[in-house]
Scaffold this active site. Sequence first.
Site, short mmCIF file in Angstrom:
data_model
loop_
_atom_site.label_atom_id
_atom_site.label_comp_id
_atom_site.label_asym_id
_atom_site.label_seq_id
_atom_site.Cartn_x
_atom_site.Cartn_y
_atom_site.Cartn_z
CG ASN A 150 0.31 0.37 2.37
OD1 ASN A 150 0.47 -0.49 2.46
ND2 ASN A 150 -0.52 0.82 3.65
CE LYS A 173 8.55 -10.70 0.86
NZ LYS A 173 7.34 -10.70 -0.60
CB SER A 227 -2.23 -9.61 6.80
OG SER A 227 -1.46 -9.95 6.77
N GLY A 231 2.50 -10.18 10.39
CA GLY A 231 3.00 -10.33 11.63
C GLY A 231 2.71 -11.59 12.48
CD GLU A 248 4.20 0.20 12.98
OE1 GLU A 248 3.11 0.24 13.57
OE2 GLU A 248 5.33 0.57 14.07
CB CYS A 282 -1.67 1.14 8.67
SG CYS A 282 -0.79 2.24 8.24
CD GLU A 460 8.60 0.85 10.89
OE1 GLU A 460 9.58 0.67 9.88
OE2 GLU A 460 7.13 0.65 10.30
O1 TXE Z 1 -0.34 -9.08 3.52
P1 TXE Z 1 0.80 -9.70 4.29
P2 TXE Z 1 -0.96 -8.73 2.04
C1 TXE Z 1 -3.98 -5.71 4.99
C2 TXE Z 1 -4.54 -5.68 4.66
C3 TXE Z 1 -5.05 -7.11 3.29
C4 TXE Z 1 -3.88 -8.16 3.82
C5 TXE Z 1 -3.09 -9.07 2.80
O2 TXE Z 1 -6.34 -6.35 4.86
O3 TXE Z 1 -5.59 -6.93 2.21
O4 TXE Z 1 -3.39 -7.53 4.81
O5 TXE Z 1 -2.53 -8.11 2.55
C6 TXE Z 1 5.15 -10.65 2.94
N1 TXE Z 1 6.86 -14.70 5.95
N2 TXE Z 1 -2.48 -5.38 5.44
O6 TXE Z 1 -1.62 -10.02 1.93
O7 TXE Z 1 0.04 -11.42 3.45
C7 TXE Z 1 4.66 -10.62 1.32
O8 TXE Z 1 5.15 -11.03 0.31
C8 TXE Z 1 7.80 -13.69 6.01
C9 TXE Z 1 -2.43 -4.43 6.31
O9 TXE Z 1 0.46 -7.94 1.37
O10 TXE Z 1 1.26 -9.83 5.57
C10 TXE Z 1 4.63 -8.95 1.74
O11 TXE Z 1 5.59 -8.26 1.26
N3 TXE Z 1 7.20 -12.59 4.68
C11 TXE Z 1 -1.39 -2.77 6.67
C12 TXE Z 1 4.67 -9.05 3.69
O12 TXE Z 1 4.62 -9.58 4.22
C13 TXE Z 1 6.21 -12.74 4.65
C14 TXE Z 1 -0.61 -3.11 4.78
C15 TXE Z 1 2.67 -8.58 3.63
O13 TXE Z 1 2.18 -9.60 3.20
C16 TXE Z 1 5.20 -13.87 4.42
C17 TXE Z 1 -0.46 -4.65 4.20
C18 TXE Z 1 5.60 -14.86 5.35
N4 TXE Z 1 5.05 -16.24 5.62
C19 TXE Z 1 -1.78 -5.40 4.58
N5 TXE Z 1 4.05 -14.11 4.24
C20 TXE Z 1 -2.04 -2.40 6.96
N6 TXE Z 1 -2.35 -2.70 7.85
O14 TXE Z 1 -0.77 -1.31 6.78
C21 TXE Z 1 3.88 -13.02 2.93
N7 TXE Z 1 5.11 -11.93 3.57
#
Ligand code: TXE
Length: 479
Positions: A150, A173, A227, A231, A248, A282, A460
């Site tokens: 985002n 990454k 997400s 996290g 975060e 977020c 941060e």
């Molecule tokens: O998030 P992910 P996604 C929320 C929002 C969104 C949902 C899914 O609701 O619809 O999360 O988004 C990496 N080990 N937010 O799928 O999966 C992934 O490759 C290590 C809110 O994009 O959490 C990416 O680089 N890393 C939030 C990063 O994690 C892993 C912003 C985020 O992906 C991993 C984004 C693993 N096992 C999403 N799996 C906010 N509030 O700002 C994934 N990743």
Amino acid sequence: MNAPFRNFVGGEWVEGVEAVANINPSDTTDIVGHYVRTDRAGLDAAVAAAKAAFPAWSRSVPYARHEVLKKVSDEIFARRDELGRLLAREEGKTLAEGIGEVTRAGQIFGFFAGECLRLAGETLASVRPGVGVEVTREPLGVIGLITPWNFPIAIPAWKIAPALAYGNCVLFKPAELVPGSAWALSEIIARAGLPPGAFNLVMGSGASVGQAMLDHPDVAAISFTGSVATGRRVAAAGAARFARVQLEMGGKNPLVILDDADLATAVECTINGAFFSTGQRCTASSRMIVTDAIHDRFVDAVVERLRGLKVDDALDPTTHIGPVVDEGQLAQDLDYIRVAEAEGGRRVFGGERLSRARAGFYLEPALFTETAPDMRINREEVFGPVASVIRVKDYEEALAVANGTEFGLSAGICTTSLKHATHFKRNAEAGMVMVNLPTAGVDFHVPFGGRKGSSYGPREQGSYAREFYTVVKTAYTLS
Ligand code: TXE
């Protein structure tokens, strides 16, 4: 297909195991480019390169680090229109929002270029005679940075810049959906004068490269934004091998609107906070908590403003709200719209998928009224242009509802009462509090982060970033 954009490891541009198309969400026939993805083996090579670079980079003089970061900052500023356009094209935020975000990235690198020169320690007298005590900060080592889609350039900037400023080596990454901005930023960093291996770009999937980073014994710390579900994995992996983590995650940010609020301010805070950047922030306001006497006027005025907003191609300069980032996120948004209705929320505006001249993921911003605090629409992060209104009788109830969530990132209040504003600042259970301002939109030189389920670990940004990116050493000397 043009040659794919490659990863950057050990000072070289390297191939991946596959190349994936980066699709424009405003026009799904438009391919921004193909970007490689690596795997566990590629990640291992990047860790080895970063580890090899650490002894020299961590002992480099602060001025050398300053020069690198300053150069990155200058180039980002010089190219902000071009980079903003790329960002808007791949992520779907509007051109103005894209250029604004790139500007932010330039400011962040500029800020940390200064911080390189400001890192100080303390000297104290010991409680023992003839002994001196020094407290200093040292870099951690190899740091893994995992970023979401985002904010494709600002979030990478606010992790990469402090990591390098304090002498760490970086594995970056980016999110799978937005490799374009990540690659462009990395290409700038690659030419900024770093020793090979100090900065590495490892595009790849979360399940493979991300997970490998969490598990790798030579990765000293992970800074993650994304997400809650991911996290949790990052925190568990960090705890298992005592790696430092900073998380975060989501928000369910409240905006309290009291009877004495300036109506125009409350409406602008709502439109900006809930719907701009397609609600994909977020810090987005997703719960408008509104007292009785202003409720109906407020809802009417917000609906009126929503009617005037143009949802269209992110690159059209007259667009106010760009498309949702991809098909999966659009499906999630539409699902929450159905859930809100099924739970008894009243949809007073929007919520339909829209078609435009080109095929994209367009969604009309949606506003719900008559919602209750315990409905899913008011408890779970939607992450789209979807907001709800909760009617309350007074400030005390508003504060209780605002705090009644597992999240605690940003909380806002619109009021002309000094008493309520002051009380809210002190009692909102959030990392950031906004008075007569949108919940989203923060400065680059002050701490960013939340409480409860929104954040974990040190803050941060700003000078507080050093808490995560350095480790303290206490040295005793007998003179
Ligand atoms: O998030 P992910 P996604 C929320 C929002 C969104 C949902 C899914 O609701 O619809 O999360 O988004 C990496 N080990 N937010 O799928 O999966 C992934 O490759 C290590 C809110 O994009 O959490 C990416 O680089 N890393 C939030 C990063 O994690 C892993 C912003 C985020 O992906 C991993 C984004 C693993 N096992 C999403 N799996 C906010 N509030 O700002 C994934 N990743």
